[in-house]
Design a protein around this motif. Structure first.
Motif, PDB file in Angstrom:
ATOM      1  N   LEU A  53      46.837  42.320  35.276  1.00 49.46           N
ATOM      2  CA  LEU A  53      46.641  40.888  35.089  1.00 49.46           C
ATOM      3  C   LEU A  53      47.057  40.135  36.344  1.00 49.46           C
ATOM      4  CD1 LEU A  53      46.782  41.894  32.026  1.00 49.46           C
ATOM      5  CD2 LEU A  53      47.483  39.544  31.526  1.00 49.46           C
ATOM      6  N   PHE A  54      46.259  39.121  36.699  1.00 51.78           N
ATOM      7  CA  PHE A  54      46.525  38.259  37.836  1.00 51.78           C
ATOM      8  C   PHE A  54      46.479  36.817  37.340  1.00 51.78           C
ATOM      9  CE2 PHE A  54      44.700  42.154  39.384  1.00 51.78           C
ATOM     10  CZ  PHE A  54      45.439  42.464  40.513  1.00 51.78           C
ATOM     11  N   SER A  55      47.488  36.018  37.675  1.00 55.97           N
ATOM     12  CA  SER A  55      47.567  34.653  37.171  1.00 55.97           C
ATOM     13  C   SER A  55      47.068  33.655  38.205  1.00 55.97           C
ATOM     14  CB  SER A  55      49.001  34.318  36.776  1.00 55.97           C
ATOM     15  OG  SER A  55      49.860  34.379  37.896  1.00 55.97           O
ATOM     16  N   PHE A  56      46.496  32.548  37.721  1.00 62.42           N
ATOM     17  CA  PHE A  56      46.038  31.476  38.601  1.00 62.42           C
ATOM     18  C   PHE A  56      45.943  30.193  37.782  1.00 62.42           C
ATOM     19  CE2 PHE A  56      42.464  33.792  36.878  1.00 62.42           C
ATOM     20  CZ  PHE A  56      41.572  32.823  36.447  1.00 62.42           C
ATOM     21  N   ALA A  57      46.012  29.056  38.450  1.00 65.04           N
ATOM     22  CA  ALA A  57      45.986  27.756  37.783  1.00 65.04           C
ATOM     23  C   ALA A  57      44.603  27.143  37.880  1.00 65.04           C
ATOM     24  CB  ALA A  57      47.011  26.825  38.410  1.00 65.04           C
ATOM     25  N   LEU A  58      44.160  26.504  36.798  1.00 66.76           N
ATOM     26  CA  LEU A  58      42.903  25.762  36.775  1.00 66.76           C
ATOM     27  C   LEU A  58      43.163  24.355  36.261  1.00 66.76           C
ATOM     28  CD1 LEU A  58      40.343  28.296  35.231  1.00 66.76           C
ATOM     29  CD2 LEU A  58      40.695  27.778  37.648  1.00 66.76           C
ATOM     30  N   ALA A  59      42.442  23.401  36.818  1.00 65.20           N
ATOM     31  CA  ALA A  59      42.410  22.058  36.263  1.00 65.20           C
ATOM     32  C   ALA A  59      41.336  22.000  35.184  1.00 65.20           C
ATOM     33  CB  ALA A  59      42.120  21.044  37.365  1.00 65.20           C
ATOM     34  N   ALA A  60      41.415  21.027  34.314  1.00 68.37           N
ATOM     35  CA  ALA A  60      40.378  20.860  33.297  1.00 68.37           C
ATOM     36  C   ALA A  60      39.026  20.674  33.973  1.00 68.37           C
ATOM     37  CB  ALA A  60      40.697  19.658  32.421  1.00 68.37           C
ATOM     38  N   GLY A  61      38.042  21.468  33.553  1.00 69.37           N
ATOM     39  CA  GLY A  61      36.712  21.393  34.135  1.00 69.37           C
ATOM     40  C   GLY A  61      36.472  22.352  35.273  1.00 69.37           C
ATOM     41  N   ASP A  62      37.525  23.018  35.797  1.00 73.50           N
ATOM     42  CA  ASP A  62      37.320  24.034  36.829  1.00 73.50           C
ATOM     43  C   ASP A  62      36.645  25.259  36.227  1.00 73.50           C
ATOM     44  OD1 ASP A  62      38.489  22.544  38.797  1.00 73.50           O
ATOM     45  OD2 ASP A  62      40.364  23.682  38.866  1.00 73.50           O
ATOM     46  N   THR A  63      35.778  25.882  37.010  1.00 75.94           N
ATOM     47  CA  THR A  63      35.154  27.132  36.589  1.00 75.94           C
ATOM     48  C   THR A  63      35.683  28.287  37.425  1.00 75.94           C
ATOM     49  OG1 THR A  63      33.118  26.094  35.820  1.00 75.94           O
ATOM     50  CG2 THR A  63      32.976  28.415  36.402  1.00 75.94           C
ATOM     51  N   ALA A  64      36.110  29.346  36.773  1.00 77.34           N
ATOM     52  CA  ALA A  64      36.544  30.557  37.460  1.00 77.34           C
ATOM     53  C   ALA A  64      35.372  31.527  37.544  1.00 77.34           C
ATOM     54  CB  ALA A  64      37.707  31.210  36.730  1.00 77.34           C
ATOM     55  N   PHE A  65      35.110  32.010  38.722  1.00 79.61           N
ATOM     56  CA  PHE A  65      34.172  33.109  38.970  1.00 79.61           C
ATOM     57  C   PHE A  65      35.020  34.312  39.354  1.00 79.61           C
ATOM     58  CE2 PHE A  65      31.268  35.969  40.545  1.00 79.61           C
ATOM     59  CZ  PHE A  65      31.057  35.977  41.929  1.00 79.61           C
ATOM     60  N   ASN A  76      31.651  43.803  30.328  1.00 79.18           N
ATOM     61  CA  ASN A  76      31.652  45.262  30.442  1.00 79.18           C
ATOM     62  C   ASN A  76      30.220  45.761  30.465  1.00 79.18           C
ATOM     63  OD1 ASN A  76      32.271  47.973  30.485  1.00 79.18           O
ATOM     64  ND2 ASN A  76      32.736  48.091  28.294  1.00 79.18           N
ATOM     65  N   ASP A  77      29.588  45.624  31.635  1.00 80.48           N
ATOM     66  CA  ASP A  77      28.253  46.171  31.800  1.00 80.48           C
ATOM     67  C   ASP A  77      28.330  47.693  31.791  1.00 80.48           C
ATOM     68  OD1 ASP A  77      25.349  46.039  32.797  1.00 80.48           O
ATOM     69  OD2 ASP A  77      26.343  47.254  34.318  1.00 80.48           O
ATOM     70  N   GLY A  78      27.324  48.335  31.226  1.00 78.15           N
ATOM     71  CA  GLY A  78      27.352  49.784  31.078  1.00 78.15           C
ATOM     72  C   GLY A  78      27.010  50.555  32.326  1.00 78.15           C
ATOM     73  N   SER A  79      26.507  49.884  33.360  1.00 80.04           N
ATOM     74  CA  SER A  79      26.093  50.593  34.568  1.00 80.04           C
ATOM     75  C   SER A  79      27.286  51.170  35.313  1.00 80.04           C
ATOM     76  CB  SER A  79      25.347  49.640  35.500  1.00 80.04           C
ATOM     77  OG  SER A  79      25.157  50.224  36.771  1.00 80.04           O
ATOM     78  N   THR A  80      27.093  52.326  35.940  1.00 85.71           N
ATOM     79  CA  THR A  80      28.081  52.865  36.872  1.00 85.71           C
ATOM     80  C   THR A  80      27.408  53.245  38.184  1.00 85.71           C
ATOM     81  OG1 THR A  80      27.835  55.055  35.850  1.00 85.71           O
ATOM     82  CG2 THR A  80      29.672  53.698  35.112  1.00 85.71           C
ATOM     83  N   THR A  81      26.295  52.596  38.501  1.00 87.65           N
ATOM     84  CA  THR A  81      25.611  52.855  39.765  1.00 87.65           C
ATOM     85  C   THR A  81      26.501  52.396  40.921  1.00 87.65           C
ATOM     86  OG1 THR A  81      23.452  52.535  38.734  1.00 87.65           O
ATOM     87  CG2 THR A  81      23.551  52.372  41.127  1.00 87.65           C
ATOM     88  N   LYS A  82      26.812  53.286  41.853  1.00 86.15           N
ATOM     89  CA  LYS A  82      27.673  52.952  42.989  1.00 86.15           C
ATOM     90  C   LYS A  82      26.927  52.067  43.979  1.00 86.15           C
ATOM     91  CE  LYS A  82      29.884  56.286  45.064  1.00 86.15           C
ATOM     92  NZ  LYS A  82      31.192  55.635  45.303  1.00 86.15           N
ATOM     93  N   PRO A  83      27.650  51.108  44.617  1.00 84.98           N
ATOM     94  CA  PRO A  83      29.023  50.689  44.322  1.00 84.98           C
ATOM     95  C   PRO A  83      29.038  49.713  43.152  1.00 84.98           C
ATOM     96  CG  PRO A  83      28.171  49.477  46.196  1.00 84.98           C
ATOM     97  CD  PRO A  83      27.086  50.424  45.786  1.00 84.98           C
ATOM     98  N   HIS A  84      29.711  50.086  42.068  1.00 81.78           N
ATOM     99  CA  HIS A  84      29.658  49.328  40.830  1.00 81.78           C
ATOM    100  C   HIS A  84      30.489  48.052  40.936  1.00 81.78           C
ATOM    101  CE1 HIS A  84      28.929  48.445  36.764  1.00 81.78           C
ATOM    102  NE2 HIS A  84      30.028  48.937  36.242  1.00 81.78           N
ATOM    103  N   ALA A  85      30.038  47.000  40.240  1.00 79.09           N
ATOM    104  CA  ALA A  85      30.754  45.728  40.229  1.00 79.09           C
ATOM    105  C   ALA A  85      30.544  45.055  38.883  1.00 79.09           C
ATOM    106  CB  ALA A  85      30.268  44.828  41.362  1.00 79.09           C
ATOM    107  N   GLU A  86      31.409  44.095  38.578  1.00 79.05           N
ATOM    108  CA  GLU A  86      31.286  43.250  37.391  1.00 79.05           C
ATOM    109  C   GLU A  86      31.496  41.799  37.812  1.00 79.05           C
ATOM    110  OE1 GLU A  86      30.424  44.072  34.439  1.00 79.05           O
ATOM    111  OE2 GLU A  86      31.081  46.120  33.983  1.00 79.05           O
ATOM    112  N   ALA A  87      30.949  40.873  37.025  1.00 78.14           N
ATOM    113  CA  ALA A  87      31.167  39.452  37.277  1.00 78.14           C
ATOM    114  C   ALA A  87      31.405  38.728  35.962  1.00 78.14           C
ATOM    115  CB  ALA A  87      29.973  38.842  38.000  1.00 78.14           C
ATOM    116  N   TYR A  88      32.279  37.729  36.016  1.00 73.78           N
ATOM    117  CA  TYR A  88      32.644  36.955  34.830  1.00 73.78           C
ATOM    118  C   TYR A  88      32.755  35.484  35.225  1.00 73.78           C
ATOM    119  CZ  TYR A  88      34.946  35.729  30.466  1.00 73.78           C
ATOM    120  OH  TYR A  88      35.239  35.182  29.250  1.00 73.78           O
ATOM    121  N   PHE A  89      32.321  34.603  34.324  1.00 69.50           N
ATOM    122  CA  PHE A  89      32.335  33.171  34.602  1.00 69.50           C
ATOM    123  C   PHE A  89      32.903  32.435  33.381  1.00 69.50           C
ATOM    124  CE2 PHE A  89      28.414  35.329  35.749  1.00 69.50           C
ATOM    125  CZ  PHE A  89      28.413  35.262  37.137  1.00 69.50           C
ATOM    126  N   MET A  90      33.809  31.504  33.612  1.00 70.23           N
ATOM    127  CA  MET A  90      34.282  30.680  32.507  1.00 70.23           C
ATOM    128  C   MET A  90      34.855  29.378  33.047  1.00 70.23           C
ATOM    129  SD  MET A  90      36.875  31.477  29.368  1.00 70.23           S
ATOM    130  CE  MET A  90      35.648  32.472  28.514  1.00 70.23           C
TER     131      MET A  90
END
Length: 311
Positions: free
Chosen positions: A239-251, A284-298
């Motif tokens: 886990l990594f912590s970070f601060a957001l203001a209301a309305g900020d989007t984390a990528f 949690n995308d099912g792909s493991t094609t190298k070099p594998h990556a994931e992305a999340y937005f909220m």
């Protein structure tokens, strides 16, 4: 006719991962609440209309349907056509950008340019869950300064939707202008719209500090929003912590093969964010094609401390 690249089966844990997290613009709404024990993990899959409740190390046993959040007050810069070649690429305004684009007509391709220095790392991801065209299926290509040498490509490593794209940690070999190209997989369907997130990282990431497997011990992200870590066991979330203001989007992007060594075995990691009413929501995308990556937005409804979660 293009064909999908074959998927590489899961082989083994790759112990090194690189994380990128940046606060951007407004969009989704989600409440913040205190953490609960044990951790409650929810995987968000497909178009976002299905959630899988998955405690760490436990097989999926419950499925529940929800309606995806509506877009709420999001105003993004948009691509400018024509941008169908490297010569007409839209110049990105900074080293951290989110913008709105479309693949329309179906044969359209969109090019974006950015300056980078030798040793920089580039992450680019599309979010296509709200496409009302015929397809949510993108391909991301990252090209060198000549506009023809392909440094990295991805088809289906995203989760929003499951055929969106993410390339994370692409190494820049020399100073110059580089390019992100967004293409549609379908030769007959449009993508309208897509969100494109791009982040260019310079310098060196911070290292995680173990133990960091809960909110009390989470490693604080530095201002660069860039960290590395090791998954030493199946039951070792980071886990990594970070601060957001209301309305900020984390990528939040996860690079599961940061040194790009051919001999590396592959692994299928999950990445997400919390704590949201006692839950972490993970991609949690099912792909493991190298070099594998994931992305999340909220997007944060309320100001506060949030946590990037990796396992």
């Amino acid at each position: 006719m293009r064909t999908r690249r074959p998927r590489t089966p899961w082989q083994a844990w790759r112990p090194l991962a690189a994380l990128t997290a940046i606060a951007l613009l407004a969009g989704f709404a989600a409440p913040v609440a205190a953490a609960q024990t044990p951790l409650k993990i929810v995987e968000v899959t497909g178009q976002g209309s299905e959630l899988k409740v998955v405690p760490p190390g436990v097989k999926v046993t419950e499925l529940r349907s929800i309606a995806p959040y509506d877009l709420d007050g999001m105003t993004l810069p948009t691509e400018t056509e024509p941008n169908d070649t490297a010569a007409t690429a839209n110049a990105l305004a900074s080293n951290e950008v989110v913008l709105l684009g479309t693949i329309n007509p179906a044969a359209d391709v969109d090019w974006y340019s950015f300056p980078a220095l030798a040793g920089d790392r580039v992450t680019a991801a599309t979010m296509t869950s709200y496409s009302n065209g015929g397809s949510p299926d993108t391909i991301i290509n990252i090209y060198a300064s000549d506009g023809t040498t392909l440094l990295e490509t991805d088809d289906d490593s995203g989760s929003f939707s499951g055929t969106s794209s993410v390339a994370s940690g692409t190494l820049i070999p020399a100073d110059g202008t580089y390019y992100v190209q967004v293409d549609g997989f379908s030769a007959s369907a449009t993508i309208s719209p897509y969100h494109l997130h791009v982040r260019v990282q310079s310098g060196a990431p911070i290292a995680e500090v173990e133990p960091n497997n809960d909110t009390a011990t989470a490693t604080p992200l530095s201002a660069s929003g860039w960290a590395t870590g090791n998954i030493s066991a199946v039951a070792d979330p980071d886990l990594f912590s970070f601060a957001l203001a209301a309305g900020d989007t984390a990528f939040i992007a996860l690079d599961m093969d940061p040194d790009r060594a051919p001999a590396n075995t592959n692994w299928n990691g999950r990445v997400g964010m919390g704590v949201l009413n006692g839950f972490y929501l993970l991609a949690n995308d099912g792909s493991t094609t190298k070099p594998h990556a994931e992305a999340y937005f909220m997007t944060a409804k309320d100001a506060g401390t949030y946590y990037a979660y990796i396992d």
